[in-house]
Design a protein around this motif. Structure first.
Motif, PDB file in Angstrom:
ATOM      1  N   LEU A   1      -2.401   0.705   0.562  1.00  0.00           N
ATOM      2  CA  LEU A   1      -3.001  -0.508  -0.018  1.00  0.00           C
ATOM      3  C   LEU A   1      -4.360  -0.175  -0.631  1.00  0.00           C
ATOM      4  O   LEU A   1      -5.337   0.037   0.085  1.00  0.00           O
ATOM      5  N   GLY A   2      -4.395  -0.100  -1.933  1.00  0.00           N
ATOM      6  CA  GLY A   2      -5.659   0.112  -2.662  1.00  0.00           C
ATOM      7  C   GLY A   2      -6.255  -1.255  -2.986  1.00  0.00           C
ATOM      8  O   GLY A   2      -5.680  -2.021  -3.760  1.00  0.00           O
ATOM      9  N   GLU A   3      -7.396  -1.522  -2.402  1.00  0.00           N
ATOM     10  CA  GLU A   3      -7.960  -2.869  -2.365  1.00  0.00           C
ATOM     11  C   GLU A   3      -7.951  -3.605  -3.713  1.00  0.00           C
ATOM     12  O   GLU A   3      -7.567  -4.773  -3.776  1.00  0.00           O
ATOM     13  N   VAL A   4      -8.359  -2.933  -4.758  1.00  0.00           N
ATOM     14  CA  VAL A   4      -8.556  -3.657  -6.025  1.00  0.00           C
ATOM     15  C   VAL A   4      -7.333  -3.571  -6.937  1.00  0.00           C
ATOM     16  O   VAL A   4      -7.386  -4.027  -8.079  1.00  0.00           O
ATOM     17  N   PHE A   5      -6.263  -3.005  -6.447  1.00  0.00           N
ATOM     18  CA  PHE A   5      -5.067  -2.862  -7.290  1.00  0.00           C
ATOM     19  C   PHE A   5      -3.939  -3.791  -6.851  1.00  0.00           C
ATOM     20  O   PHE A   5      -2.803  -3.625  -7.293  1.00  0.00           O
ATOM     21  N   LEU A   6      -4.239  -4.719  -5.963  1.00  0.00           N
ATOM     22  CA  LEU A   6      -3.174  -5.564  -5.420  1.00  0.00           C
ATOM     23  C   LEU A   6      -3.392  -7.039  -5.737  1.00  0.00           C
ATOM     24  O   LEU A   6      -4.520  -7.542  -5.646  1.00  0.00           O
ATOM     25  N   ASN A   7      -2.324  -7.708  -6.077  1.00  0.00           N
ATOM     26  CA  ASN A   7      -2.351  -9.135  -6.363  1.00  0.00           C
ATOM     27  C   ASN A   7      -1.401  -9.861  -5.395  1.00  0.00           C
ATOM     28  O   ASN A   7      -0.304  -9.360  -5.156  1.00  0.00           O
ATOM     29  N   PRO A   8      -1.752 -11.008  -4.813  1.00  0.00           N
ATOM     30  CA  PRO A   8      -3.023 -11.695  -5.025  1.00  0.00           C
ATOM     31  C   PRO A   8      -4.176 -11.057  -4.257  1.00  0.00           C
ATOM     32  O   PRO A   8      -5.329 -11.197  -4.663  1.00  0.00           O
ATOM     33  N   THR A   9      -3.876 -10.387  -3.173  1.00  0.00           N
ATOM     34  CA  THR A   9      -4.910  -9.717  -2.369  1.00  0.00           C
ATOM     35  C   THR A   9      -4.226  -8.770  -1.395  1.00  0.00           C
ATOM     36  O   THR A   9      -3.115  -9.047  -0.911  1.00  0.00           O
ATOM     37  N   SER A  10      -4.879  -7.667  -1.086  1.00  0.00           N
ATOM     38  CA  SER A  10      -4.296  -6.686  -0.157  1.00  0.00           C
ATOM     39  C   SER A  10      -4.013  -7.297   1.216  1.00  0.00           C
ATOM     40  O   SER A  10      -3.160  -6.806   1.948  1.00  0.00           O
ATOM     41  N   MET A  11      -4.724  -8.379   1.537  1.00  0.00           N
ATOM     42  CA  MET A  11      -4.557  -8.985   2.869  1.00  0.00           C
ATOM     43  C   MET A  11      -3.109  -9.418   3.116  1.00  0.00           C
ATOM     44  O   MET A  11      -2.619  -9.337   4.242  1.00  0.00           O
TER      45      MET A  11
ATOM     46  N   HIS B   1      -2.104 -19.378   4.308  1.00  0.00           N
ATOM     47  CA  HIS B   1      -0.893 -20.012   3.777  1.00  0.00           C
ATOM     48  C   HIS B   1      -1.011 -20.308   2.298  1.00  0.00           C
ATOM     49  O   HIS B   1      -0.070 -20.098   1.528  1.00  0.00           O
ATOM     50  N   ALA B   2      -2.177 -20.802   1.886  1.00  0.00           N
ATOM     51  CA  ALA B   2      -2.312 -21.273   0.504  1.00  0.00           C
ATOM     52  C   ALA B   2      -2.356 -20.130  -0.491  1.00  0.00           C
ATOM     53  O   ALA B   2      -1.768 -20.220  -1.578  1.00  0.00           O
ATOM     54  N   ALA B   3      -3.067 -19.043  -0.140  1.00  0.00           N
ATOM     55  CA  ALA B   3      -3.344 -18.029  -1.162  1.00  0.00           C
ATOM     56  C   ALA B   3      -3.360 -16.615  -0.607  1.00  0.00           C
ATOM     57  O   ALA B   3      -3.739 -15.685  -1.322  1.00  0.00           O
ATOM     58  N   GLY B   4      -2.974 -16.442   0.666  1.00  0.00           N
ATOM     59  CA  GLY B   4      -3.013 -15.094   1.246  1.00  0.00           C
ATOM     60  C   GLY B   4      -4.414 -14.675   1.669  1.00  0.00           C
ATOM     61  O   GLY B   4      -4.665 -13.531   1.954  1.00  0.00           O
ATOM     62  N   MET B   5      -5.334 -15.635   1.656  1.00  0.00           N
ATOM     63  CA  MET B   5      -6.711 -15.400   2.107  1.00  0.00           C
ATOM     64  C   MET B   5      -7.437 -14.309   1.302  1.00  0.00           C
ATOM     65  O   MET B   5      -7.865 -13.277   1.844  1.00  0.00           O
ATOM     66  N   PRO B   6      -7.608 -14.543   0.007  1.00  0.00           N
ATOM     67  CA  PRO B   6      -8.313 -13.545  -0.810  1.00  0.00           C
ATOM     68  C   PRO B   6      -9.812 -13.524  -0.518  1.00  0.00           C
ATOM     69  O   PRO B   6     -10.340 -14.426   0.139  1.00  0.00           O
ATOM     70  N   GLU B   7     -10.470 -12.505  -1.040  1.00  0.00           N
ATOM     71  CA  GLU B   7     -11.921 -12.367  -0.844  1.00  0.00           C
ATOM     72  C   GLU B   7     -12.655 -13.180  -1.904  1.00  0.00           C
ATOM     73  O   GLU B   7     -13.480 -12.655  -2.652  1.00  0.00           O
ATOM     74  N   ALA B   8     -12.310 -14.443  -1.978  1.00  0.00           N
ATOM     75  CA  ALA B   8     -12.926 -15.321  -2.974  1.00  0.00           C
ATOM     76  C   ALA B   8     -13.905 -16.285  -2.326  1.00  0.00           C
ATOM     77  O   ALA B   8     -14.444 -17.171  -2.985  1.00  0.00           O
ATOM     78  N   GLY B   9     -14.145 -16.100  -1.024  1.00  0.00           N
ATOM     79  CA  GLY B   9     -15.077 -16.986  -0.322  1.00  0.00           C
ATOM     80  C   GLY B   9     -16.527 -16.758  -0.739  1.00  0.00           C
ATOM     81  O   GLY B   9     -17.394 -17.591  -0.463  1.00  0.00           O
ATOM     82  N   TYR B  10     -16.770 -15.646  -1.377  1.00  0.00           N
ATOM     83  CA  TYR B  10     -18.102 -15.350  -1.928  1.00  0.00           C
ATOM     84  C   TYR B  10     -18.170 -15.986  -3.318  1.00  0.00           C
ATOM     85  O   TYR B  10     -18.089 -15.310  -4.336  1.00  0.00           O
ATOM     86  N   LEU B  11     -18.233 -17.312  -3.339  1.00  0.00           N
ATOM     87  CA  LEU B  11     -18.232 -18.025  -4.627  1.00  0.00           C
ATOM     88  C   LEU B  11     -19.449 -17.594  -5.438  1.00  0.00           C
ATOM     89  O   LEU B  11     -20.555 -17.472  -4.881  1.00  0.00           O
ATOM     90  N   PRO B  12     -19.264 -17.391  -6.723  1.00  0.00           N
ATOM     91  CA  PRO B  12     -20.446 -17.044  -7.528  1.00  0.00           C
ATOM     92  C   PRO B  12     -21.418 -18.221  -7.601  1.00  0.00           C
ATOM     93  O   PRO B  12     -20.996 -19.376  -7.531  1.00  0.00           O
ATOM     94  N   ILE B  13     -22.689 -17.921  -7.712  1.00  0.00           N
ATOM     95  CA  ILE B  13     -23.673 -18.978  -7.950  1.00  0.00           C
ATOM     96  C   ILE B  13     -23.385 -19.528  -9.355  1.00  0.00           C
ATOM     97  O   ILE B  13     -23.221 -18.744 -10.303  1.00  0.00           O
TER      98      ILE B  13
END
Ligand code: FES
Length: 564
Positions: free
Chosen positions: A85-95, A441-453
């Motif tokens: 699992l290469g972190e930045v090469f997986l969709n929607p998220t490696s998780m 369940h909704a999205a596979g828990m991507p690393e999107a919790g760091y919302l941009p300012i």
């Protein structure tokens, strides 16, 4: 009855064991193995090189070195591939695929004839997946990590993935770095093989693997390109052969006490929020649970001692040169369970009794002079997160620790992308940005919790705001971000009830995150929620049927161990 050893292990079912043995030996000889080697104990090497995994670029060299160690110790090495699992090469998220890799690892350890296994992983989800699989397979196992990247240089500044990726991207969004410079920086962030150069998830998990006792002492932080990384690989091969003799299984190494030691290390390195989920999943395979109350007690007692990005200044190569895990564990000694056993068969007390060569106090502070007297992470609870949430106080803005603000709600990733930079977005620096529907369940828990300012605030110089979601953030990220809200919004958690303009209160001192809306009104709003559609086939359907929430490590319900 003693278990058969080596290639006689787990013969293929033909209804004739002698034929199965004969056929296996014949086919093994077709790989050019001498008959002398066919009778040896076997060490499997779970290897994970992939053209989609930059962090594992040197895995083939590590496989060679492990094999050398196995052969030198008198056993037969057999490398086999698993999911990588290469972190930045997986969709929607490696998780989403961590549990797939864990199942692959467990099943291939169990199905193939081996007496011990060396697991070679590194990138974020690979080490947790391998530890989960090894814990369930419960065959003698050693974790070998690929090691961290070395830093690059840009205009005299050291750069390392991926804290600096984020800070440069934030400067680019704010307009203080132009397109030409960001293109140049792109080539200077990740300049060698290995995992992200800071104390992100991969580095945190490498330290945790060593703290659990599953890796050889002193190996967590050796840079990927350092010769010592190959030596560590060779020694892991030798140690795996010794482990067959000693028959020390993961279930004897990963215990309630070693899991607590690992949590101490996680707190003291200012480690990744993701590691809380992964450690819960690894421990959960053996029926070990660590409550949020216990996690907070550990955090409140454990100082941050390691000064690495994203919390501090240094990089993993500095941590290694400063004395690495050996130095850190010695500082933490008063807090650790010393009767835990590692894969060498030694107790932690025996390991730490050895004198230390050198400590760089700029990187690894003494226990009595910490960077922070309390640990990097806290678990929150409250009306917005009845089953808990995680907050990385070490990487947040203290002025926001006790704050209340107006919710600005995004209903999902598409909504976030469409509106976050809208100049007409109704948002002020004191607001709380809320992102719904990015849980397991909704999205596979991507690393999107760091919302941009929001761009208009970023351009006005705002660097941090309180952000809340049921997703994760990268271990290399920083900011006042409440993550892993459980239950997630898609399964009826109160996060789904938040509306624009509601008040949300964060209190790190009370360890609470609250939605200041009447309970009856929250219930009324949730009554109308519709769960997202379920995938109908394949792994994604299995994932949606079985995935648990963050406090259970997002493992599958049918893979967790029985609680003791
Ligand atoms: Fe692999 Fe960061 S992308 S560790």
């Amino acid at each position: 009855m003693t278990r058969p050893q080596g290639l006689d292990n787990g013969l293929t079912d033909y209804g004739d064991a002698d034929f199965a043995r004969f056929l296996r030996r014949s086919f093994a000889r077709s790989m050019g193995l001498s008959t002398a080697l066919l009778g040896k104990p076997v060490v499997g090497i779970a290897m994970t090189p992939s053209g989609f995994n930059n962090c594992h670029r040197y895995v083939p060299d590590l496989v060679d070195a492990v094999s050398r160690g196995v052969l030198a110790a008198g056993a037969l090495p057999r490398a086999f591939p698993t999911v990588s699992l290469g972190e930045v090469f997986l969709n929607p998220t490696s998780m989403v695929y961590r549990n797939l890799m864990a199942m692959d690892t467990e099943e291939m350890i169990g199905a193939q004839p081996m007496d011990a296994v060396v697991l070679i992983g590194g990138c974020d989800k690979t080490v947790p997946a391998q530890l989960m699989g090894a814990a369930s397979a419960d065959l003698p196992a050693i974790q070998l990590v690929t090691g961290p990247m070395s830093t690059g240089r840009h205009r005299g500044e050291r750069l390392g993935a991926c804290t600096d990726c984020r800070s440069f991207w934030a400067k680019y969004r704010a307009g203080s770095v132009d397109g030409k410079e960001i293109d140049t920086v792109e080539g200077r962030l990740s300049v060698t093989a290995g995992t992200c150069a800071v104390m992100g998830t991969a580095s945190t998990m490498a330290c945790i693997a060593e703290a659990l006792g599953m890796s050889l002492p002193g190996t967590a932080a050796i840079p990927a390109v350092h010769a010592d990384r190959l030596v560590a690989a060779e020694e892991s091969g030798r140690a795996a052969v010794a482990l067959i003799e000693r028959s020390i299984r993961p279930s004897e190494v990963i215990t309630e006490k070693s899991v607590e030691n690992a949590f101490r290390v996680l707190m003291s390195v200012g480690g990744s929020t993701n590691a809380v989920i992964h450690l819960a999943a690894v421990a959960g395979r053996l029926g070990i649970r660590v409550s949020n109350a216990r996690l907070n007690a550990i955090s409140d007692e454990t100082p941050v001692l390691v000064d690495l990005k994203p919390v501090g200044d240094g990089y993993m190569e500095d941590f290694h040169a400063a004395g690495g895990m050996g130095a850190l564990l010695r500082e933490l000694k008063p807090l650790l369970h010393l009767d835990t056993v590692d894969v060498t068969g030694r107790t932690l007390a025996e390991r730490l009794a050895e004198p230390l060569d050198w400590v760089d106090r700029r990187m690894i502070r003494p226990y009595g002079d910490p960077i922070s007297p309390v640990g990097g992470l806290v678990a929150l609870a409250g009306t917005l997160a009845p089953d808990g949430a995680i907050f990385k106080r070490a990487a947040a803005t203290p002025a926001l620790f006790e704050s209340e603000g107006r919710a600005v709600v995004f209903t999902g990733l598409a909504d976030l992308a469409a509106r976050i930079d809208d100049p007409d977005l109704d948002v002020t620096p004191g607001d709380v940005l809320v992102l719904q529907n990015i849980g397991p369940h909704a999205a596979g828990m991507p690393e999107a919790g760091y919302l941009p300012i929001p761009r208009k605030l970023a351009q006005a110089g705002i660097k941090d705001m309180v952000r809340v979601s049921d997703g994760r953030m990268s271990g290399t990220a920083f900011g006042s971000v409440v993550l892993h809200v459980a239950p997630e919004s898609a399964i009826g958690g109160p996060l789904a009830a938040v509306r624009n303009g509601d008040r949300i209160r964060l209190s790190v001192s009370k360890k609470r995150i609250d939605l200041l809306v009447e309970e009856a009104e929250i219930r009324r709003r949730l009554a109308g929620s519709v769960p997202p559609p379920k995938p109908k086939r394949g792994y994604k359907a299995l994932y949606r049927r079985a995935v648990l929430q963050a406090p259970e490590g997002c493992d599958f319900d049918f893979l967790r161990g029985e609680e003791a």
